[in-house]
Motif scaffolding. Structure first.
Motif, mmCIF file in Angstrom:
data_model
loop_
_atom_site.group_PDB
_atom_site.id
_atom_site.type_symbol
_atom_site.label_atom_id
_atom_site.label_comp_id
_atom_site.label_asym_id
_atom_site.label_seq_id
_atom_site.Cartn_x
_atom_site.Cartn_y
_atom_site.Cartn_z
ATOM 1 N N PRO A 237 0.806 -1.231 0.000
ATOM 2 C CA PRO A 237 0.000 0.000 0.000
ATOM 3 C C PRO A 237 0.831 1.268 0.000
ATOM 4 C CG PRO A 237 -0.145 -1.133 2.127
ATOM 5 C CD PRO A 237 0.642 -2.033 1.216
ATOM 6 N N GLY A 238 2.124 1.149 0.307
ATOM 7 C CA GLY A 238 2.927 2.351 0.466
ATOM 8 C C GLY A 238 3.854 2.695 -0.670
ATOM 9 N N ASN A 239 3.873 1.892 -1.749
ATOM 10 C CA ASN A 239 4.854 2.118 -2.801
ATOM 11 C C ASN A 239 4.307 1.752 -4.171
ATOM 12 O OD1 ASN A 239 7.589 3.054 -2.171
ATOM 13 N ND2 ASN A 239 7.700 1.307 -0.774
ATOM 14 N N SER A 240 4.831 2.410 -5.197
ATOM 15 C CA SER A 240 4.642 1.955 -6.568
ATOM 16 C C SER A 240 5.835 1.075 -6.935
ATOM 17 C CB SER A 240 4.577 3.141 -7.534
ATOM 18 O OG SER A 240 3.407 3.890 -7.306
ATOM 19 N N HIS A 241 5.583 0.065 -7.747
ATOM 20 C CA HIS A 241 6.636 -0.862 -8.162
ATOM 21 C C HIS A 241 6.502 -1.170 -9.646
ATOM 22 C CE1 HIS A 241 7.729 -1.759 -3.981
ATOM 23 N NE2 HIS A 241 6.439 -1.874 -3.724
ATOM 24 N N THR A 242 7.585 -1.672 -10.236
ATOM 25 C CA THR A 242 7.523 -2.178 -11.607
ATOM 26 C C THR A 242 8.034 -3.607 -11.627
ATOM 27 O OG1 THR A 242 9.782 -1.756 -12.467
ATOM 28 C CG2 THR A 242 8.258 0.127 -12.376
ATOM 29 N N THR A 243 7.658 -4.350 -12.654
ATOM 30 C CA THR A 243 8.354 -5.578 -13.014
ATOM 31 C C THR A 243 8.925 -5.321 -14.404
ATOM 32 O OG1 THR A 243 8.151 -7.915 -13.632
ATOM 33 C CG2 THR A 243 6.108 -6.609 -13.595
ATOM 34 N N THR A 244 10.240 -5.369 -14.494
ATOM 35 C CA THR A 244 10.953 -4.962 -15.702
ATOM 36 C C THR A 244 12.034 -5.990 -16.025
ATOM 37 O OG1 THR A 244 10.598 -2.645 -15.064
ATOM 38 C CG2 THR A 244 12.263 -3.075 -16.767
ATOM 39 N N ALA A 245 11.981 -6.578 -17.212
ATOM 40 C CA ALA A 245 12.988 -7.575 -17.592
ATOM 41 C C ALA A 245 14.324 -6.897 -17.850
ATOM 42 C CB ALA A 245 12.531 -8.317 -18.843
ATOM 43 N N TYR A 246 15.390 -7.601 -17.480
ATOM 44 C CA TYR A 246 16.730 -7.120 -17.841
ATOM 45 C C TYR A 246 16.943 -7.390 -19.321
ATOM 46 C CZ TYR A 246 18.236 -6.471 -12.989
ATOM 47 O OH TYR A 246 18.389 -6.032 -11.697
ATOM 48 N N HIS A 247 17.027 -6.326 -20.101
ATOM 49 C CA HIS A 247 17.132 -6.481 -21.555
ATOM 50 C C HIS A 247 17.683 -5.186 -22.157
ATOM 51 C CE1 HIS A 247 15.996 -7.157 -25.747
ATOM 52 N NE2 HIS A 247 15.805 -8.431 -25.436
ATOM 53 N N PRO A 248 18.562 -5.299 -23.160
ATOM 54 C CA PRO A 248 19.136 -4.087 -23.771
ATOM 55 C C PRO A 248 18.087 -3.148 -24.359
ATOM 56 C CG PRO A 248 20.362 -6.037 -24.435
ATOM 57 C CD PRO A 248 19.154 -6.535 -23.693
ATOM 58 N N ASP A 249 16.949 -3.694 -24.795
ATOM 59 C CA ASP A 249 15.906 -2.826 -25.357
ATOM 60 C C ASP A 249 15.180 -2.018 -24.294
ATOM 61 O OD1 ASP A 249 16.549 -3.840 -27.791
ATOM 62 O OD2 ASP A 249 14.718 -5.028 -28.050
ATOM 63 N N LEU A 250 15.361 -2.368 -23.037
ATOM 64 C CA LEU A 250 14.698 -1.651 -21.948
ATOM 65 C C LEU A 250 15.762 -0.955 -21.120
ATOM 66 C CD1 LEU A 250 12.073 -4.329 -20.836
ATOM 67 C CD2 LEU A 250 11.654 -2.263 -22.193
ATOM 68 N N TYR A 251 15.968 0.335 -21.407
ATOM 69 C CA TYR A 251 16.889 1.172 -20.630
ATOM 70 C C TYR A 251 18.336 0.700 -20.738
ATOM 71 C CZ TYR A 251 12.189 1.727 -18.878
ATOM 72 O OH TYR A 251 10.824 1.870 -18.807
ATOM 73 N N GLY A 252 18.656 -0.072 -21.810
ATOM 74 C CA GLY A 252 20.037 -0.464 -22.048
ATOM 75 C C GLY A 252 20.629 -1.395 -21.010
ATOM 76 N N ARG A 253 19.792 -2.163 -20.363
ATOM 77 C CA ARG A 253 20.291 -3.063 -19.321
ATOM 78 C C ARG A 253 20.829 -4.364 -19.932
ATOM 79 N NH1 ARG A 253 18.967 -1.655 -14.353
ATOM 80 N NH2 ARG A 253 21.009 -2.630 -13.987
ATOM 81 N N PRO A 254 21.618 -5.115 -19.156
ATOM 82 C CA PRO A 254 22.176 -6.378 -19.671
ATOM 83 C C PRO A 254 21.069 -7.391 -19.981
ATOM 84 C CG PRO A 254 23.253 -5.710 -17.617
ATOM 85 C CD PRO A 254 22.064 -4.811 -17.794
ATOM 86 N N LEU A 255 21.370 -8.260 -20.954
ATOM 87 C CA LEU A 255 20.410 -9.308 -21.306
ATOM 88 C C LEU A 255 20.443 -10.406 -20.252
ATOM 89 C CD1 LEU A 255 18.431 -10.436 -23.466
ATOM 90 C CD2 LEU A 255 20.387 -11.665 -24.430
ATOM 91 N N ARG A 256 19.340 -10.569 -19.546
ATOM 92 C CA ARG A 256 19.250 -11.631 -18.538
ATOM 93 C C ARG A 256 17.954 -12.427 -18.705
ATOM 94 N NH1 ARG A 256 23.225 -10.896 -14.462
ATOM 95 N NH2 ARG A 256 22.122 -12.396 -13.157
ATOM 96 N N ILE A 257 17.455 -12.469 -19.937
ATOM 97 C CA ILE A 257 16.349 -13.375 -20.275
ATOM 98 C C ILE A 257 16.804 -14.133 -21.525
ATOM 99 C CG2 ILE A 257 14.652 -11.760 -19.303
ATOM 100 C CD1 ILE A 257 13.704 -11.147 -22.144
ATOM 101 N N PRO A 258 16.152 -15.241 -21.872
ATOM 102 C CA PRO A 258 16.631 -16.005 -23.030
ATOM 103 C C PRO A 258 16.673 -15.161 -24.301
ATOM 104 C CG PRO A 258 15.105 -17.326 -21.754
ATOM 105 C CD PRO A 258 15.052 -15.931 -21.165
ATOM 106 N N GLU A 259 17.681 -15.434 -25.105
ATOM 107 C CA GLU A 259 17.825 -14.771 -26.399
ATOM 108 C C GLU A 259 16.542 -14.962 -27.203
ATOM 109 O OE1 GLU A 259 21.572 -14.363 -27.408
ATOM 110 O OE2 GLU A 259 20.746 -12.711 -28.584
ATOM 111 N N GLY A 260 16.024 -13.871 -27.757
ATOM 112 C CA GLY A 260 14.826 -13.969 -28.587
ATOM 113 C C GLY A 260 13.524 -13.891 -27.823
ATOM 114 N N ALA A 261 13.582 -13.985 -26.498
ATOM 115 C CA ALA A 261 12.355 -13.815 -25.710
ATOM 116 C C ALA A 261 11.985 -12.332 -25.692
ATOM 117 C CB ALA A 261 12.558 -14.322 -24.284
ATOM 118 N N THR A 262 10.705 -12.055 -25.606
ATOM 119 C CA THR A 262 10.232 -10.673 -25.607
ATOM 120 C C THR A 262 10.324 -10.089 -24.204
ATOM 121 O OG1 THR A 262 8.679 -11.236 -27.353
ATOM 122 C CG2 THR A 262 8.304 -9.165 -26.186
#
Ligand SMILES: [Cu+2]
Length: 175
Positions: free
Chosen positions: A65-90
């Motif tokens: 109740p006290g915070n906003s949160h996200t669920t965000t995959a580690y992926h270069p297409d999202l904020y340039g983060r390292p790829l930490r999901i299977p290659e080719g997965a969305t």
């Protein structure tokens, strides 16, 4: 493939809130929470680690109740983060979820999917989904490259072995 859902309208009746979970708890959907301690000093995904079959839909709901949160995959297409999901997965990014808002994604490719909460990655609010198991066609192991992840995040990932052995890894509730 992912969709964003806002199931609890502001001021909307309790009926929709009560009815929604029953609709989504059909076979093939796993429910995860975004949690926080009462004073906000600790935040976490519940469970932190989860093993699922390919094709499972994961549904996160902000139960803090006290915070906003996200669920965000580690992926270069999202904020340039390292790829930490299977290659080719969305990759997926829920954007900020207010309390009681939900987001879901369906994971098809076998392998290890690491994700984080954007405002709380530095506090170690990360999670790991294991889809299928080693030996499945196309299986991809967890990333061994720490990349630009903060130590608190790297330390918080349960091991793939532990997730597969237990099915799910839950952090203990703070007392
Ligand atoms: Cu968070």
């Amino acid at each position: 493939m992912w969709t964003r859902r806002h199931l609890l309208a502001r001021g909307g009746g309790g009926l929709a809130a009560l009815a929604a979970p029953r609709l989504v708890r059909a076979a093939g959907t796993e429910v995860l929470g975004m949690r926080g301690s009462a004073r906000g000093e600790r935040v976490w995904f519940a469970p932190q680690g989860l093993a699922v079959a390919p094709g499972t839909t994961l549904r996160w709901t902000n139960r803090d109740p006290g915070n906003s949160h996200t669920t965000t995959a580690y992926h270069p297409d999202l904020y340039g983060r390292p790829l930490r999901i299977p290659e080719g997965a969305t990759p997926w990014d829920s954007g900020l979820l207010l309390p009681d808002e939900s987001f879901e994604v369906t994971l098809e490719r076998p392998g290890v999917y690491d994700y984080y909460c954007q405002p709380h990655e530095m506090a170690g609010m990360v999670g790991r989904i294991v889809v299928g198991q080693p030996g499945d066609p196309g299986w991809e192991e967890a990333s061994a490259d720490p990349g630009d992840l903060p130590d608190m995040a790297l330390m918080a990932f349960p091991t793939v072995e532990a997730i597969l052995a237990a099915g799910r890894i839950d952090e203990e509730e703070p007392t």
